[in-house]
Design a protein around this motif. Sequence first.
Motif, PDB file in Angstrom:
ATOM      1  N   PRO A  21      30.364  80.811  12.391  1.00 26.13           N
ATOM      2  CA  PRO A  21      29.759  82.087  11.997  1.00 26.13           C
ATOM      3  C   PRO A  21      30.208  82.490  10.595  1.00 26.13           C
ATOM      4  CG  PRO A  21      30.737  82.244  14.191  1.00 26.13           C
ATOM      5  CD  PRO A  21      31.123  80.922  13.632  1.00 26.13           C
ATOM      6  N   ARG A  22      29.399  83.300   9.945  1.00 29.34           N
ATOM      7  CA  ARG A  22      29.637  83.661   8.543  1.00 29.34           C
ATOM      8  C   ARG A  22      31.011  84.305   8.321  1.00 29.34           C
ATOM      9  NH1 ARG A  22      25.865  85.282   4.108  1.00 29.34           N
ATOM     10  NH2 ARG A  22      27.126  86.508   2.701  1.00 29.34           N
ATOM     11  N   ARG A  23      31.407  85.249   9.161  1.00 26.89           N
ATOM     12  CA  ARG A  23      32.704  85.920   8.986  1.00 26.89           C
ATOM     13  C   ARG A  23      33.856  84.928   9.134  1.00 26.89           C
ATOM     14  NH1 ARG A  23      32.638  91.999  11.231  1.00 26.89           N
ATOM     15  NH2 ARG A  23      30.637  92.554  10.341  1.00 26.89           N
ATOM     16  N   LEU A  24      33.738  84.023  10.065  1.00 24.25           N
ATOM     17  CA  LEU A  24      34.778  83.021  10.246  1.00 24.25           C
ATOM     18  C   LEU A  24      34.832  82.083   9.042  1.00 24.25           C
ATOM     19  CD1 LEU A  24      36.952  81.814  12.063  1.00 24.25           C
ATOM     20  CD2 LEU A  24      35.172  80.418  13.129  1.00 24.25           C
ATOM     21  N   ARG A  25      33.663  81.727   8.518  1.00 23.85           N
ATOM     22  CA  ARG A  25      33.616  80.870   7.322  1.00 23.85           C
ATOM     23  C   ARG A  25      34.298  81.551   6.147  1.00 23.85           C
ATOM     24  NH1 ARG A  25      28.289  79.604   8.213  1.00 23.85           N
ATOM     25  NH2 ARG A  25      27.670  81.061   6.605  1.00 23.85           N
TER      26      ARG A  25
END
Length: 142
Positions: A21-25
């Motif tokens: 997911p974007r936040r994790l990336r």
Amino acid sequence: MNPLHTLLGTQAQRLAEPLPPRRLRITWYVLVFVLGVLDALCGCFVQALWSPWGLLLALAGNVAVFYGGMRLTGTKLGLALGLVGWLLVMFVLLAPRPEGDFVLSAAVTSYAYLLGGLAIGLGVGLLPTRAPYAFGIPRQRD
């Protein structure tokens, strides 16, 4: 099948993996940048302290940070941020201080660490990632 090919994978295998997911990336990007900074700082001292085995250990740290960053994020931006963090510290440590002190001396192992780290970063950049093009994220179709 070649064991190295099994470890590194193909472009088709990387594209089949889902992206985080974007936040994790974004969290991984920050972490990889910090790890690149720490890798450069530690590597400069390790390569000089335990020559020649320290050089190999420092370069193995580069492989771990650069390849790990690319695999965690699934993009080459993960690799690039680790490499940028590493290079920023290397540039600072290469500059002589007004007092005459220096961290990286004009020794063969220091130059090998600098050039080897750059070569590792460029070499890892040629490996397949989950993103089909350089630094971008493939469009997710609904």
